[in-house]
Structures are given as structure tokens and as C-alpha cells.
Design a protein around this motif. Structure first.
Motif, PDB file in Angstrom:
ATOM      1  N   VAL A  61       0.974  -1.118  -0.006  1.00 15.20           N
ATOM      2  CA  VAL A  61       0.115  -0.007   0.000  1.00 15.20           C
ATOM      3  C   VAL A  61       0.717   1.199   0.053  1.00 15.20           C
ATOM      4  O   VAL A  61       1.971   1.183   0.904  1.00 15.20           O
ATOM      5  N   SER A  65      -5.769   3.335   2.937  1.00 15.53           N
ATOM      6  CA  SER A  65      -5.995   2.352   3.744  1.00 15.53           C
ATOM      7  C   SER A  65      -6.841   1.007   3.076  1.00 15.53           C
ATOM      8  O   SER A  65      -7.725   1.496   2.529  1.00 15.53           O
ATOM      9  N   ALA A  73      -7.221   3.544  -1.694  1.00 17.44           N
ATOM     10  CA  ALA A  73      -5.925   3.157  -1.558  1.00 17.44           C
ATOM     11  C   ALA A  73      -5.239   3.068  -2.812  1.00 17.44           C
ATOM     12  O   ALA A  73      -5.600   2.558  -3.566  1.00 17.44           O
TER      13      ALA A  73
END
Length: 140
Positions: A61, A65, A73
């Protein structure tokens, strides 16, 4: 356990998580259960006869999130690989006594810790990766 790295032009590419998940889900991939906030894997189970063989697409990532779908994300794809692990079906016959110890001893040892990857599954993995590359690279 055998791991076979697969070079791919998707390695290092950055996408929104939602786009990748949507495209890969349509191909039969699913987010592996062992993801966390910083990285994860999209897995496709090729076979599970006396063990399992997967093609695994790792990612990290880079922003946002994974646990907040509206967060958009961004993920960076890492080098895909094939994963093979053979195991003895059933519970371990040599479990040590005691509940606490049994938590760790209940599963069988691998049949072949250096399990080879069947050639037909290697070819299937490469075909699946080609499909992934086709859909993801068209997004870039």
C-alpha cells in the motif's frame, strides 16, 4: 514449499486498490486472508490435491488504507510468484500432550518440504499472469 518468481511488467506499477480488486476478482483471484495495512496478496488457487498451488500477486500500500473502501488506497504491485506446498491430509498423529502445545502441533508436517511445482500448473500460472497483465496494463 516451492516458490517460483515470475517476472512481469506489472511489477512496480501503481493502481487504485479498488480497480485491481475488481479486475482480479473477475478473473477468479481473491484477497489473501493474510493482508495487513501495509501489504497483501491476490491469490488464485491453481490446485489443491494433496497440497496447494497458487499464483500469488503481492502488493504494498503506497497511500490510503485497505480497511476504508472509500479511501481510494493506492497499491504498488510487486513481483508475482507461484507457490506450492504439499502436506499430509488430516491431523498430526504425533501431537504432544497439553492444550497449549496442541495449538502448535495439530497440523501435519509437509510431505515434501521442497515440493516441486508440477509443470502443468506452472503453465497455468503463466497463462493466468498473462490475463492479469492484459487487464492491468490496459489501465496504465
Amino acid at each position: 514449499m516451492t516458490v517460483i518468481p515470475l517476472s512481469s511488467p506489472i511489477t512496480g506499477q501503481v493502481y487504485t486498490y479498488n480497480d485491481v480488486e475488481s479486475e482480479l476478482k473477475a478473473l477468479g483471484f481473491k484477497l489473501s486472508d493474510n493482508w495487513d495495512y501495509e501489504h497483501g496478496y491476490f491469490d488464485y488457487k491453481i490446485d489443491d490435491h494433496v497440497g496447494y498451488q497458487f499464483i500469488r500477486l503481492p502488493f504494498v500500500v503506497t497511500s490510503g488504507s485497505l480497511d476504508a473502501p472509500g479511501d481510494y488506497a493506492m497499491i504498488e504491485m510487486k513481483e508475482p510468484f507461484l507457490l506450492s506446498h504439499k502436506y499430509n491430509p488430516g491431523l498430526d498423529d504425533n501431537v504432544k500432550e497439553g492444550n497449549f502445545r496442541a495449538i502448535f502441533d495439530q497440523f501435519q508436517e509437509p510431505v515434501d518440504k521442497d515440493a516441486s511445482f508440477p509443470e502443468e500448473h506452472v503453465n497455468k500460472g503463466r497463462e493466468l499472469l498473462a490475463q492479469v497483465e492484459q487487464v492491468l496494463l490496459s489501465k496504465g
